[in-house]
Design a protein around this motif. Structure first.
Motif, PDB file in Angstrom:
ATOM      1  N   ARG A  14      -3.113  11.839  -8.837  1.00  0.00           N
ATOM      2  CA  ARG A  14      -2.150  10.912  -8.234  1.00  0.00           C
ATOM      3  C   ARG A  14      -1.324  10.221  -9.314  1.00  0.00           C
ATOM      4  NH1 ARG A  14       1.171  10.201  -4.764  1.00  0.00           N
ATOM      5  NH2 ARG A  14       0.889   8.891  -2.925  1.00  0.00           N
ATOM      6  N   SER A  49      -7.890  10.510  -8.914  1.00  0.00           N
ATOM      7  CA  SER A  49      -6.932   9.475  -9.304  1.00  0.00           C
ATOM      8  C   SER A  49      -5.987   9.983 -10.390  1.00  0.00           C
ATOM      9  CB  SER A  49      -7.670   8.224  -9.791  1.00  0.00           C
ATOM     10  OG  SER A  49      -8.441   8.509 -10.937  1.00  0.00           O
ATOM     11  N   ARG A 107      -6.508   3.539   7.704  1.00  0.00           N
ATOM     12  CA  ARG A 107      -7.380   4.075   6.666  1.00  0.00           C
ATOM     13  C   ARG A 107      -8.303   5.150   7.215  1.00  0.00           C
ATOM     14  NH1 ARG A 107     -11.517  -0.977   5.450  1.00  0.00           N
ATOM     15  NH2 ARG A 107     -12.484  -1.074   7.506  1.00  0.00           N
ATOM     16  N   LEU A 109      -2.010   2.038  -5.323  1.00  0.00           N
ATOM     17  CA  LEU A 109      -3.188   2.749  -4.836  1.00  0.00           C
ATOM     18  C   LEU A 109      -4.423   2.217  -5.548  1.00  0.00           C
ATOM     19  CD1 LEU A 109      -1.749   6.366  -4.963  1.00  0.00           C
ATOM     20  CD2 LEU A 109      -2.387   5.167  -2.879  1.00  0.00           C
ATOM     21  N   GLN A 144      -1.880   7.753   0.748  1.00  0.00           N
ATOM     22  CA  GLN A 144      -2.746   8.436  -0.210  1.00  0.00           C
ATOM     23  C   GLN A 144      -2.370   9.903  -0.401  1.00  0.00           C
ATOM     24  OE1 GLN A 144      -5.053   6.092  -1.038  1.00  0.00           O
ATOM     25  NE2 GLN A 144      -6.362   7.138  -2.504  1.00  0.00           N
ATOM     26  N   GLN A 157       0.833  -1.195   0.000  1.00  0.00           N
ATOM     27  CA  GLN A 157       0.000   0.000   0.000  1.00  0.00           C
ATOM     28  C   GLN A 157       0.868   1.245   0.000  1.00  0.00           C
ATOM     29  OE1 GLN A 157      -2.327  -0.767   3.556  1.00  0.00           O
ATOM     30  NE2 GLN A 157      -4.154  -1.113   2.321  1.00  0.00           N
ATOM     31  N   THR A 158       0.344   2.308  -0.608  1.00  0.00           N
ATOM     32  CA  THR A 158       1.033   3.591  -0.652  1.00  0.00           C
ATOM     33  C   THR A 158       0.192   4.630   0.068  1.00  0.00           C
ATOM     34  OG1 THR A 158       2.014   3.036  -2.784  1.00  0.00           O
ATOM     35  CG2 THR A 158       2.007   5.360  -2.169  1.00  0.00           C
ATOM     36  N   THR A 160       5.618   3.752   1.248  1.00  0.00           N
ATOM     37  CA  THR A 160       4.938   2.517   0.869  1.00  0.00           C
ATOM     38  C   THR A 160       5.247   1.455   1.908  1.00  0.00           C
ATOM     39  OG1 THR A 160       5.086   3.045  -1.480  1.00  0.00           O
ATOM     40  CG2 THR A 160       4.735   0.746  -0.915  1.00  0.00           C
ATOM     41  N   ALA A 198      -9.288   5.162   1.679  1.00  0.00           N
ATOM     42  CA  ALA A 198      -7.974   5.795   1.576  1.00  0.00           C
ATOM     43  C   ALA A 198      -7.104   5.417   2.774  1.00  0.00           C
ATOM     44  CB  ALA A 198      -8.128   7.310   1.496  1.00  0.00           C
TER      45      ALA A 198
END
Length: 659
Positions: free
Chosen positions: A571, A568, A457, A629, A442, A439-440, A449, A464
């Protein structure tokens, strides 16, 4: 005078005598005999037109017995005598006109019937409203009288199903009062057991056929349906109207061997039209419409139909598969798709080939094929669905159902696509995923990471993940998470929790699917001159779509835009900037995965050495460069399957929760 029961033609004098007797005020028995004569083979077209005029005369609005209904101490006999001519004429029109429209293949004759019906509709309409309001729904009146009045109304309104009377029938869907009557009669069948058409003591009155035809006609004519008027019958409760819809389906299935395929098709069509309203669509999904449609499909394909029944069975199959496909494609369908697969959906779809007749249009035959070739393979990217698909494929092979398919037919091609996709992806399940899901954070300005479970979250959207509260607050105040989080919460509330985050097992498996698709093109990827290669994957359909060097970050294979997509995209651009500054050759992937309106967008950065399996360079891979992500689309503008969402008024971020 000859009896009208005889099949011989009445002379002009005899017919005049019969017609005059039927038109008189006190001759109910003669009226019935005249209608019986109109249904027989001896009646001539000119005679029938005169009989129709006589029935219109009996339905003069001035004859409506308002005074008797409103008077005190009215007896059942008095009321019945006052209504005998009306409901007999309504039943007579409903039963005989369909016969004559088929019997006489002359355009002038049919137009004359249609125009006459349109001209007398205002008075007949008053009778329909009177019988409904003053008789049918009055609990204190005799049940037999209420039954016969209901039958008369539905028998007449059943004429709207005939396209040859469209000159008249097209006005019915726009009539607020009549549509309210029709929808309430449909409701009455489930609300009061005494009116159930599934009771062996009560003749099937075709409530679903009338209601369904009106809704479909409005859809075909482009007429706006007054949903507020219809929903008022159901107390504006979407759960109630969904329950009534499914109750009709269950009632038809309960017949066992004596299935009414026409009514089942009408019930499915009603559900399809009602599903245009999001609240009703969600209620139907929660109450098991996907499961019910799959059960009906399995029930129909499991039997042998002959003659006209085979045509009805084919239409029912197409309607059921179309309903299944639309509901699965339009919703976050993971839990509902599982229900359908548990009820033998794959086997049922394969059996459709032998059951569908040539009467079905080629475009309609595509419905089960699209489910096999596009929808089901697309959802195999989820490990939970893949497990059930694998069981279904093994069951089909074990029963040799695939051997019955036409080798050159479209069903066989669709089956091979599904089978090959499932076989390929089930091999991925056996691989060791020791590294787990990455996971990275947000936050757009953070590149941290870590393995799944270490980040926390957002407690608002539950989608997120952040490495710290500082990053969460920065993304809320300076990034685009505030808008995204608000819209996700709104969508979550409106779908009653159906738009849920992806389970960790599915996320791990999705990583393997994306990597496997990239490895199919390892030679092309290794030949890319740039240090950073951009790739778009479309995993939604049966065929995996791949675009290399998609440097236009706004490119979208769906061809639609939504407000949350900008989140998105931002990102995606930021990840590309960071990776271009690094020394390790990377592949930046944007993958679209199925989820109906709540489709998912996965952004991943994978070292090129991992994709091309370069053992010499694997040791140089830095984990901090492995971005990963996932974004959930919360619906948007520009798509028929999306919805414009309003702000929930959330002004502050929710507390971080463990992921």
């Amino acid at each position: 005078m000859k009896s009208p029961h005889q099949e011989s033609l009445l002379s002009e004098v005899e017919f005049e005598r019969l017609l005059n007797a039927a038109a008189s005020t006190h001759s109910f028995e003669t009226l019935s005999q005249t209608i019986l004569y109109a249904r027989g083979p001896a009646c001539q077209p000119t005679q029938y037109l005169r009989i129709v005029s006589m029935m219109y005369y009996k339905l003069d609005a001035n004859k409506i017995p308002y005074r008797i209904i409103n008077g005190d101490g009215v007896t059942v006999n008095e009321l019945s005598d006052a209504l005998d001519f009306a409901f007999t004429s309504l039943i007579g029109l409903g039963t005989t006109m369909r016969i004559w429209l088929t019997k006489v293949n002359q355009q002038d004759f049919r137009q004359q019937l249609a125009k006459g019906l349109r001209a007398h509709w205002p008075e007949i309409r008053q009778w329909v409203l009177f019988l409904y309001r003053s008789i049918i729904v009055q609990d204190d009146l005799d049940i037999d009288l209420r039954h016969i009045c209901k039958k008369a109304v539905l028998e007449f309104l059943g004429l709207i199903r005939d396209d040859r009377l469209r000159v008249w029938s097209k006005s019915v869907p726009t009539d607020r009062e009549v549509m309210k009557v029709i929808s309430d009669l449909w409701f009455l069948e489930t609300r009061d057991p005494r009116f159930s058409s599934w009771d062996s003591m009560v003749i099937n009155q075709r409530e679903s056929a009338v209601f369904g035809t009106c809704l479909l006609m409005a859809f075909e004519l482009g007429v706006s349906i007054d949903w507020e008027n219809i929903l008022s019958v159901f107390l504006r409760d979407p759960e109630l109207i969904a329950k009534v819809s499914l109750c009709h389906l269950e009632g038809e299935i309960s017949h066992g061997d004596e299935l009414d395929l026409f009514c089942i098709t009408c019930d499915l069509q009603i559900i399809s039209v009602l599903s245009q309203l999001e609240k009703i669509r969600l209620a139907l999904m929660r109450q098991g419409v996907v499961k019910a449609a799959a059960e009906i499909l399995a029930l129909i394909v499991g039997r042998e139909w002959k003659g006209d029944m085979q045509v009805f069975a084919s239409r029912c199959m197409i309607t059921a598969t179309a309903l299944l496909r639309s509901r699965i494609e339009e919703m976050d369908a993971l839990p509902f798709l599982s229900q359908a697969l548990e009820r033998g959906l794959v086997a049922s779809l394969l059996k459709c080939e032998a059951s569908l007749t040539s009467a079905v249009q080629p475009s309609a035959r595509q419905e089960p094929i699209l489910l096999l070739a596009e929808v089901l393979p697309g959802y195999s990217v989820y490990r939970s669905v893949l497990h059930q698909l694998a069981l279904a494929v093994d069951s089909v092979v074990g029963q040799r159902l695939d051997a019955r398919l036409s080798k050159s037919g479209e069903f066989c091609k669709a089956w091979k696509k599904l089978r090959d996709t499932v076989d390929e992806r089930r091999r991925l399940v056996k691989r060791d995923i020791s590294s787990g899901h990455v996971q990275t954070c947000q936050n757009d300005m953070c590149s941290k990471t870590s393995h799944m479970g270490r980040f926390k979250r957002c407690g608002g959207c539950l989608h997120a993940y952040y490495c710290s509260r500082k990053c969460q607050r920065y993304d809320w105040q300076n990034g685009k998470h505030k808008q995204y989080c608000t819209r996700i919460q709104q969508r979550f509330i409106r779908t009653y929790g159906q738009m849920s985050p992806i389970h960790s097992k599915n996320l791990k498996f999705l990583d393997q699917v994306i990597l496997a698709e990239l490895k199919k093109h390892r030679e092309r990827l290794s030949a890319q001159p740039s240090k950073l290669t951009l790739v778009e994957l479309n995993l939604v359909g049966g065929e995996v779509g791949m675009v290399f060097d998609a440097r236009g970050a706004n490119a979208n294979p769906f061809g639609t835009k939504c407000k949350c997509e900008s989140y998105s995209n931002a990102r995606w651009k930021r990840m590309a900037e960071v990776l271009r500054e690094g020394k390790t050759p990377m592949v930046l992937v944007r993958a679209f995965i199925p989820g109906g309106v709540s489709r998912k967008i996965v952004l991943q950065a994978i070292p090129l050495a991992v994709v091309v399996e370069d053992q010499r360079r694997k040791g140089q891979v830095m984990e901090k460069h492995q971005f990963n992500l996932i974004f959930t689309c919360c619906g948007g503008e520009g798509s028929e399957r999306s919805f414009i969402l309003e702000s929930t008024g959330v002004d502050d971020i929710k507390l971080l929760t463990t992921g």
